[in-house]
Design a protein around this motif. Structure first.
Motif, PDB file in Angstrom:
ATOM      1  N   SER A 110     -41.074 -71.048   9.579  1.00  0.00           N
ATOM      2  CA  SER A 110     -42.786 -71.927   9.340  1.00  0.00           C
ATOM      3  C   SER A 110     -41.814 -73.209   9.619  1.00  0.00           C
ATOM      4  O   SER A 110     -42.468 -74.010   9.550  1.00  0.00           O
ATOM      5  CB  SER A 110     -42.844 -72.121   8.209  1.00  0.00           C
ATOM      6  OG  SER A 110     -41.841 -71.742   7.070  1.00  0.00           O
ATOM      7  N   SER A 111     -40.217 -73.457   9.839  1.00  0.00           N
ATOM      8  CA  SER A 111     -39.366 -74.288   9.828  1.00  0.00           C
ATOM      9  C   SER A 111     -37.822 -73.967  10.474  1.00  0.00           C
ATOM     10  O   SER A 111     -37.649 -72.933  11.117  1.00  0.00           O
ATOM     11  CB  SER A 111     -38.614 -75.197   8.042  1.00  0.00           C
ATOM     12  OG  SER A 111     -40.023 -75.070   7.303  1.00  0.00           O
ATOM     13  N   ALA A 112     -37.502 -74.832  11.381  1.00  0.00           N
ATOM     14  CA  ALA A 112     -36.578 -74.628  12.343  1.00  0.00           C
ATOM     15  C   ALA A 112     -35.363 -75.912  11.967  1.00  0.00           C
ATOM     16  O   ALA A 112     -36.095 -77.050  11.813  1.00  0.00           O
ATOM     17  CB  ALA A 112     -37.214 -74.507  13.492  1.00  0.00           C
ATOM     18  N   TYR A 113     -34.602 -75.824  12.358  1.00  0.00           N
ATOM     19  CA  TYR A 113     -33.396 -76.442  12.808  1.00  0.00           C
ATOM     20  C   TYR A 113     -32.567 -76.325  14.089  1.00  0.00           C
ATOM     21  O   TYR A 113     -32.344 -75.393  14.544  1.00  0.00           O
ATOM     22  CB  TYR A 113     -32.490 -76.265  11.509  1.00  0.00           C
ATOM     23  CG  TYR A 113     -32.732 -76.984   9.987  1.00  0.00           C
ATOM     24  CD1 TYR A 113     -32.676 -78.244   9.210  1.00  0.00           C
ATOM     25  CD2 TYR A 113     -33.755 -76.045   9.141  1.00  0.00           C
ATOM     26  CE1 TYR A 113     -33.494 -78.508   8.179  1.00  0.00           C
ATOM     27  CE2 TYR A 113     -34.347 -75.875   8.039  1.00  0.00           C
ATOM     28  CZ  TYR A 113     -33.553 -77.850   7.509  1.00  0.00           C
ATOM     29  OH  TYR A 113     -34.298 -77.429   6.333  1.00  0.00           O
ATOM     30  N   VAL A 114     -31.866 -77.969  14.274  1.00  0.00           N
ATOM     31  CA  VAL A 114     -31.458 -76.758  16.042  1.00  0.00           C
ATOM     32  C   VAL A 114     -30.198 -77.865  15.551  1.00  0.00           C
ATOM     33  O   VAL A 114     -29.528 -79.176  15.301  1.00  0.00           O
ATOM     34  CB  VAL A 114     -32.180 -78.125  16.940  1.00  0.00           C
ATOM     35  CG1 VAL A 114     -31.565 -78.351  18.524  1.00  0.00           C
ATOM     36  CG2 VAL A 114     -33.456 -77.742  16.911  1.00  0.00           C
TER      37      VAL A 114
END
Length: 281
Positions: free
Chosen positions: A219-223
């Protein structure tokens, strides 16, 4: 999802705030903040050396085994502080990691590996229920119960590694590159199983180099880049970003992204594609 959301940490499954990690004099993570809501799948993307595995080690309390340590910041799970606690206490709190490379006990049988995952369990009935859940998710493990884990295929070893972690009945699962080195069909099966585990109520923090699959699950992502968060947001929004598409999906501007493995219904849309100011020239 804003890593600096004003709600208190105990409104979230996992809260990482201003985390810094070092290996001796080498700074591996700097100022990492992220949140993983209860019941969600959140993914962390980044190239080799970005700090993804280090982040999971910091959360699981296993940094010391790699001669690293938290130098600043805090980690909380359901409001309880995890940073600075032993790995066994993290597991007892309900957070279990499946490390990169599977790391099953090769000379032990499949059944023995599963029992090892439940060593801390005092409730025999709960352990039996956990085993039944694992064998329902991975029927091949029942067929291979007396076989040495080192003789399993790579995909079967990954199933066993996940199954062993599930024997601890975690409320949160930390997955480090679960599809690494697997054939596309097996990688798709693992991705589908991760989705099923989440639907059964287990929160998942997923580190994965297969960005298309990870973004389709999360649902969410971090790079991460060189130990810092350079971008975060809804997974669908990141999947439409030109920069993410070029760097992690291998798609040039104007090209539609292909479907994620095993998930044709949720192909990454081609447009609109927001630009990422952080990475602008």
């Amino acid at each position: 999802m804003d890593a600096h959301d004003p709600r208190p940490p105990d409104d979230f499954g996992l809260s990482v705030k201003d985390l810094a990690v070092g290996y001796g004099p080498v700074a591996a993570l700097r100022g990492i903040s992220l949140r993983v809501p209860r019941g969600s799948i959140v993914t962390v993307l980044g190239g080799n050396g970005a700090g993804k595995s280090t982040l999971l080690r910091a959360i699981s309390g296993t940094l010391g085994f790699h001669r690293g340590g938290v130098t600043a910041g805090e980690i909380r799970f359901d409001g309880a502080r995890l940073s600075g606690t032993a790995a066994s206490a993290v597991v007892a709190a309900g957070v279990v990691q499946v490390p990169e490379g599977r790391r099953v006990f090769a000379r032990m049988t499949v059944e023995e590996n599963l029992r090892a995952g439940a060593l801390g369990a005092r409730d025999r009935r709960a352990a039996a229920e956990a085993r039944e859940r694992v064998l329902t998710l991975f029927p091949v493990l029942a067929e291979r119960a007396r076989q040495r884990a080192g003789l399993l295929s790579g995909g079967e070893q990954q199933m066993l590694a996940i199954g062993r972690a599930l024997m601890a009945r975690p409320r949160m699962l930390l997955l480090d590159e679960p599809t690494l080195g697997l054939a596309p069909m097996m990688a798709a099966r693992i991705a589908d199983t991760v989705r099923e585990i989440n639907e059964q109520g287990t929160t998942v923090l997923l580190v994965e180099q297969n960005a298309a699959a990870a973004l389709s699950l999360a649902s969410s992502a971090y790079v991460l880049e060189v130990g810092e968060v350079v971008l975060s947001g809804p997974a669908a929004e990141l999947a439409r970003s030109d920069e993410v598409r070029r760097r992690y999906l291998g798609v040039e501007d104007g090209e539609p992204a292909g479907p994620a493995p095993g998930n044709d219904r949720r192909a990454v849309p081609a447009s609109p594609r927001p630009n990422l100011a952080r990475w602008s020239a």
